[in-house]
Motif scaffolding. Structure first.
Motif, PDB file in Angstrom:
ATOM      1  N   LEU A  42       0.849  -1.189   0.000  1.00  0.00           N
ATOM      2  CA  LEU A  42       0.000   0.000   0.000  1.00  0.00           C
ATOM      3  C   LEU A  42       0.890   1.247   0.000  1.00  0.00           C
ATOM      4  N   LEU A  43       0.889   1.952  -1.117  1.00  0.00           N
ATOM      5  CA  LEU A  43       1.637   3.195  -1.272  1.00  0.00           C
ATOM      6  C   LEU A  43       0.671   4.360  -1.165  1.00  0.00           C
ATOM      7  N   THR A  44       1.190   5.563  -1.103  1.00  0.00           N
ATOM      8  CA  THR A  44       0.328   6.734  -0.996  1.00  0.00           C
ATOM      9  C   THR A  44       0.487   7.652  -2.199  1.00  0.00           C
ATOM     10  N   ASN A  45      -0.584   8.380  -2.505  1.00  0.00           N
ATOM     11  CA  ASN A  45      -0.533   9.450  -3.498  1.00  0.00           C
ATOM     12  C   ASN A  45      -0.229  10.751  -2.770  1.00  0.00           C
ATOM     13  N   GLY A  52       3.370   5.977  -4.487  1.00  0.00           N
ATOM     14  CA  GLY A  52       3.075   5.407  -5.794  1.00  0.00           C
ATOM     15  C   GLY A  52       2.862   6.449  -6.848  1.00  0.00           C
ATOM     16  N   LEU A  53       2.504   7.673  -6.417  1.00  0.00           N
ATOM     17  CA  LEU A  53       2.292   8.770  -7.371  1.00  0.00           C
ATOM     18  C   LEU A  53       2.590  10.088  -6.682  1.00  0.00           C
ATOM     19  N   TYR A  54       3.698  10.718  -7.099  1.00  0.00           N
ATOM     20  CA  TYR A  54       3.995  12.072  -6.636  1.00  0.00           C
ATOM     21  C   TYR A  54       3.707  13.024  -7.787  1.00  0.00           C
ATOM     22  N   ARG A  55       2.728  13.899  -7.561  1.00  0.00           N
ATOM     23  CA  ARG A  55       2.353  14.878  -8.599  1.00  0.00           C
ATOM     24  C   ARG A  55       3.312  16.056  -8.507  1.00  0.00           C
ATOM     25  N   SER A  56       4.052  16.288  -9.567  1.00  0.00           N
ATOM     26  CA  SER A  56       5.104  17.309  -9.530  1.00  0.00           C
ATOM     27  C   SER A  56       4.636  18.675 -10.015  1.00  0.00           C
ATOM     28  N   GLU A  57       3.319  18.870 -10.132  1.00  0.00           N
ATOM     29  CA  GLU A  57       2.826  20.129 -10.707  1.00  0.00           C
ATOM     30  C   GLU A  57       2.922  21.319  -9.761  1.00  0.00           C
ATOM     31  N   SER A  75      -1.865   2.348  -4.817  1.00  0.00           N
ATOM     32  CA  SER A  75      -1.466   3.667  -4.322  1.00  0.00           C
ATOM     33  C   SER A  75      -2.721   4.480  -4.074  1.00  0.00           C
ATOM     34  N   LEU A  76      -2.891   4.974  -2.857  1.00  0.00           N
ATOM     35  CA  LEU A  76      -4.133   5.626  -2.456  1.00  0.00           C
ATOM     36  C   LEU A  76      -3.858   6.746  -1.467  1.00  0.00           C
ATOM     37  N   SER A  77      -4.894   7.479  -1.114  1.00  0.00           N
ATOM     38  CA  SER A  77      -4.723   8.572  -0.160  1.00  0.00           C
ATOM     39  C   SER A  77      -4.315   8.022   1.193  1.00  0.00           C
ATOM     40  N   ALA A  78      -3.532   8.793   1.929  1.00  0.00           N
ATOM     41  CA  ALA A  78      -2.986   8.329   3.207  1.00  0.00           C
ATOM     42  C   ALA A  78      -4.093   7.946   4.180  1.00  0.00           C
ATOM     43  N   TYR A  79      -5.184   8.713   4.200  1.00  0.00           N
ATOM     44  CA  TYR A  79      -6.238   8.478   5.183  1.00  0.00           C
ATOM     45  C   TYR A  79      -6.840   7.077   5.037  1.00  0.00           C
ATOM     46  N   ASN A  80      -6.928   6.579   3.792  1.00  0.00           N
ATOM     47  CA  ASN A  80      -7.603   5.307   3.557  1.00  0.00           C
ATOM     48  C   ASN A  80      -6.703   4.090   3.719  1.00  0.00           C
ATOM     49  N   ILE A  81      -5.405   4.291   3.887  1.00  0.00           N
ATOM     50  CA  ILE A  81      -4.487   3.149   3.976  1.00  0.00           C
ATOM     51  C   ILE A  81      -4.845   2.200   5.123  1.00  0.00           C
ATOM     52  N   PRO A  82      -5.055   2.683   6.370  1.00  0.00           N
ATOM     53  CA  PRO A  82      -5.374   1.737   7.452  1.00  0.00           C
ATOM     54  C   PRO A  82      -6.654   0.953   7.195  1.00  0.00           C
ATOM     55  N   ARG A  83      -7.647   1.600   6.599  1.00  0.00           N
ATOM     56  CA  ARG A  83      -8.925   0.919   6.368  1.00  0.00           C
ATOM     57  C   ARG A  83      -8.784  -0.173   5.324  1.00  0.00           C
ATOM     58  N   ILE A  84      -8.109   0.137   4.227  1.00  0.00           N
ATOM     59  CA  ILE A  84      -7.911  -0.866   3.183  1.00  0.00           C
ATOM     60  C   ILE A  84      -7.010  -1.996   3.698  1.00  0.00           C
ATOM     61  N   LYS A  85      -6.047  -1.646   4.528  1.00  0.00           N
ATOM     62  CA  LYS A  85      -5.183  -2.678   5.115  1.00  0.00           C
ATOM     63  C   LYS A  85      -6.004  -3.644   5.971  1.00  0.00           C
ATOM     64  N   LEU A  86      -6.900  -3.095   6.769  1.00  0.00           N
ATOM     65  CA  LEU A  86      -7.752  -3.940   7.609  1.00  0.00           C
ATOM     66  C   LEU A  86      -8.629  -4.848   6.748  1.00  0.00           C
ATOM     67  N   LEU A  87      -9.185  -4.295   5.681  1.00  0.00           N
ATOM     68  CA  LEU A  87     -10.035  -5.089   4.795  1.00  0.00           C
ATOM     69  C   LEU A  87      -9.263  -6.269   4.220  1.00  0.00           C
ATOM     70  N   LEU A  88      -8.054  -6.006   3.714  1.00  0.00           N
ATOM     71  CA  LEU A  88      -7.258  -7.066   3.105  1.00  0.00           C
ATOM     72  C   LEU A  88      -6.890  -8.138   4.125  1.00  0.00           C
ATOM     73  N   ARG A  89      -6.634  -7.727   5.349  1.00  0.00           N
ATOM     74  CA  ARG A  89      -6.256  -8.688   6.393  1.00  0.00           C
ATOM     75  C   ARG A  89      -7.462  -9.479   6.907  1.00  0.00           C
ATOM     76  N   SER A  90      -8.668  -9.147   6.385  1.00  0.00           N
ATOM     77  CA  SER A  90      -9.888  -9.800   6.862  1.00  0.00           C
ATOM     78  C   SER A  90     -10.450 -10.806   5.869  1.00  0.00           C
TER      79      SER A  90
END
Length: 765
Positions: free
Chosen positions: A448-451, A470-475, A700-715
């Motif tokens: 799980l990477l972050t944008n 996973g994605l750094y926007r350089s703009e 690669s997703l927003s930082a806030y959602n990382i713990p939630r998606i991690k929990l889902l995958l571990r379930s």
């Protein structure tokens, strides 16, 4: 009867657009149409907010006492038949029709001819428009065609009015409770008292005026800009002690915009041309903001919000109006206003801010970014909500659904309180997973990477267990300057980002600008920007910019060793070939200069369908693949997700998108290419299960959602997901796909116990 002209119709629409009061809007419609078509009766029926009935909302010709009282079910009477069938009805003798229902309050028995058309906006029924007359013959085909045209023109305006409910609430007192949809700014649930954040004088109120003392106006502008700069600096210091890491860098963005020579030079030039200071300021801010608003890309649109915030603060200082001290009550507050700036937040104790509601702005505004970092629920762009009419009311900011709830009834209030308590306990419990892997129960591991787009995003990503970027926007460096940033300026920022995550990998996307992503100092006007000069097309045509950026990224990697280069919007083989040559030349050139840089991995984003089809031919020139799910979905479905007329058709679980993702995964496996997926899809629990079944092991997703998606995958067990994926291959729509996945999500605990944000709150009854 004389056929009305379309010019007359345009006049009606324009007049209605200038009318604010709902009752006046509806009265104008029926009065103007009755006079224009020269009929005895014109009536407007609107759906009730629950879409169960039609109410006579306005009439000219029937009894005024029937307004608000005449009520029909959606399949009752002639009007109900039109609503149920969504078709036009033209009769010569309506009372003789079997479907006719007489409503005594209307006094409509003398009228025989009847013509009714449905009002439909974005596939939803808004109401029914009816004209009637005494003759016993149908209306002419010309009149029918004209009324259909009228209905199509008015449906949008009436849809806003109908959904807002003000026309209905005046006669139905129980409807104080209201929901207002908006955009998801920052997730979470907040409950508190509505506290209005409002500027003293809007820039819109400034009128044209000539200067009587140019030198004095020039000095006043300089002093006002300096005062705002000091105000921002003070606010940054106050708020900074509460900020995680370097989120305070957002204040620096405001400072850089404020101190841009382009801003002050344009204002001073207008003063020299004869305008007074406020008028010169308004025109300059308006022109700069409009450049951003013209872009289709939501990230650039958000910059208009920043410019307007800065302009408003300069105006406040310019008019020598002292900002009143905030005497907010010592209780939970939901801040609400048109645009709530970063500096506005600094004036409130953070422990009192339980939510943010903005009637303007977007999910990519700086306010939304800061709210995410602070963990404050935020809803942006809330339509039809007028906070100044509800000061002190109870308000819920629902950042999960992107809506605010006004005056929730007791049952709903109790449910939201329970959900807030549950979510707080849930998020605290997720902290234990920060350093744990995102691995299914049968051993399939997903990285799980972050944008990220701002340096300020680094801290939340690391705090929530991101395994890299996973994605750094350089703009950003390009948007906050009044000219293209130098190599050294870019180097400073890139080095901080790479150092923050080292040794974790950081995929830096090269400049994704052009067409729909315009810079204020490099205007590009195109009739179809999504198919125009953007991404790698733009940077290859402006090679000096590309080379400068590549060199800055390579130099920033020294001592970190975690840089990966990512190329946006690739659609041709020669594009990636040319890019690779530029990188190789930059590495060689820097090494000759004595700078010990290394050759990084080069990846390409699959956003354009042609890149997916050409993948075997592109593979020799790349080291990895990143799927941009937002753009890929948009291009595959031919749906602009920012266009409200078609945005409901945008869904990354559309069967066509799932087929494409399976093909990409299979091709990457055959070509031995690592592949990741970024975008909104990586935060969608239903999509994550299907992606896991497909074999995607990097998201690669927003930082806030990382713990939630991690929990889902571990379930879950991946082996349980494979039959589900097979079933979705037979689905014909995204609705069918979501219905299939829902039971497994519930079985995995993605519901009341694990995630109250997934539950629909109880109704007010």
């Amino acid at each position: 009867m004389q056929q009305p002209s379309l010019n007359a119709l345009t006049s009606i629409v324009e007049q209605i657009a200038r009318t604010g009061d709902p009752r006046t809007v509806m009265t104008n419609i029926v009065q103007r149409l009755r006079d224009l078509i020269r009929v005895e009766v014109c009536s407007l029926y609107l759906c009730t907010p629950d879409h169960q009935h039609l109410i006579l909302a306005a009439t000219e010709g029937l009894s005024p006492q029937a307004v608000g009282k005449a009520k029909l079910k959606l399949d009752e009477g002639l009007v109900g038949h039109i609503a149920a069938s969504l078709s036009t009805l033209n009769l010569g003798d309506a009372p003789e029709d079997d479907r006719f229902v007489f409503i005594p309050e209307t006094h409509e028995m003398p009228y025989h001819r009847f013509l009714g058309v449905p009002l439909i906006h974005l596939r939803k029924l808004v109401g029914v428009l009816v004209i009637q007359g005494r003759e016993r013959e149908p209306f002419s085909q010309e009149t029918e065609a004209f009324l259909i045209t009228v209905a199509s023109q008015l449906a949008g305006t009436l849809s806003h009015l109908q959904s807002q409910g003000g026309w209905y609430e005046k006669r139905h007192a129980r409807a104080r409770y209201r929901r207002f949809p908006g955009l998801k700014g920052a997730p979470g649930l907040g409950l508190g008292k509505l506290w209005l954040v409002r500027p003293h004088l809007s820039l819109d109120q400034v009128r044209a005026a000539c200067t009587a003392a140019p030198e004095a106006d020039r000095a006043a502008i300089r002093d006002a800009i300096a005062a705002v700069s000091e105000e921002l600096e003070s606010g940054s210091g106050h708020l900074g002690q509460h900020l995680p890491g370097d989120v305070s860098a957002l204040f620096n963005v405001y400072q850089m915009m404020l101190q841009s020579p382009e801003l002050s030079d344009q204002i001073l030039a207008r003063i020299d041309a004869g305008d007074n200071a406020p008028w010169a300021l308004k025109q300059t801010i308006g022109n700069m903001a409009e450049q951003f608003r013209q872009a289709d890309d939501p990230y650039l649109k958000a910059r208009a919000e920043d410019i307007c915030n800065i302009g408003q603060r300069i105006l406040n200082q310019l008019l020598s109006r002292e900002r009143p001290s905030v005497e907010a009550p010592d209780e939970a507050l939901i801040l609400a206003g048109e645009l709530i700036s970063i500096a506005d937040l600094a004036e409130f104790p953070l422990e009192r801010i339980h939510g943010i509601i903005c009637t303007q702005g977007s999910t990519l505004s700086h306010t939304a970014i800061l709210a995410n970092a602070l963990g404050i629920p935020a809803v942006m762009g809330v339509e039809n909500f007028q906070p100044d009419q509800h000061k002190g009311a109870a308000l819920i900011a629902d950042g999960h659904r992107g809506e605010c709830v006004l005056n929730p009834p007791p049952a709903l209030l109790a449910e939201y309180r329970r959900m807030i308590d549950e979510e707080q306990r849930f998020m605290q419990g997720l902290e234990r997973l920060r350093d744990q892997p995102a691995v299914t129960r049968d051993g399939f591991q997903v990285r799980l990477l972050t944008n990220t787009g701002l340096l300020a995003d680094a801290t939340p990503g690391l705090q929530r267990g991101a395994e890299g970027v996973g994605l750094y926007r350089s703009e950003i460096p390009f948007m906050i300057h009044d000219s293209f940033p130098t190599e050294q300026e870019q180097l400073t920022l890139y080095r901080k980002v790479l150092a923050a995550y080292a040794p974790r990998p950081v995929s830096m996307r090269t400049l994704d600008i052009g067409g729909d992503k315009q810079l204020p100092y490099f205007d590009i006007s195109e009739s179809n920007p999504y198919l125009g000069w953007r991404g790698i097309r733009f940077t290859l045509d402006n090679a000096q910019l590309l080379i400068s950026q590549i060199r800055a990224m390579l130099r920033a990697d020294i001592g970190n060793g975690n840089l990966k280069l990512l190329v946006p919007m690739v659609s041709r083989v020669d594009e990636i070939q040319s890019f690779r040559r530029y990188v190789e030349k930059a590495v060689e050139s820097l090494q000759r200069e004595g700078t010990e840089v290394r050759m990084p991995d080069i990846g390409m984003m699959i956003e354009v369908p042609s890149a997916m089809l050409l993948l075997p031919r592109l593979a020799p020139f790349i080291d990895f693949v990143s799927i941009g799910s937002n753009d890929l979905t948009q291009y595959l479905l031919a749906v602009d997700r920012n266009n409200p007329r078609v945005s409901a058709l945008f869904d990354h679980l559309n069967p066509a998108v799932l087929v494409a993702l399976e093909q990409i995964r299979q091709q990457c496996d055959a070509l031995s290419l690592p592949v990741s997926l970024c975008g909104e899809m990586a935060s969608d629990p239903a999509a994550v299960l299907l992606l896991t079944a497909m074999g995607y092991d990097c998201l690669s997703l927003s930082a806030y959602n990382i713990p939630r998606i991690k929990l889902l995958l571990r379930s879950v067990d991946r082996t349980d997901l494979l039959p589900l994926l097979e079933q979705t291959r037979r689905c014909n729509s995204e609705t069918e796909v979501r219905e299939l996945v829902a039971p497994l999500l519930k079985q995995a605990g993605w519901g009341q116990e694990k995630g109250p944000w997934m539950e629909e709150p109880v109704s007010e009854t």
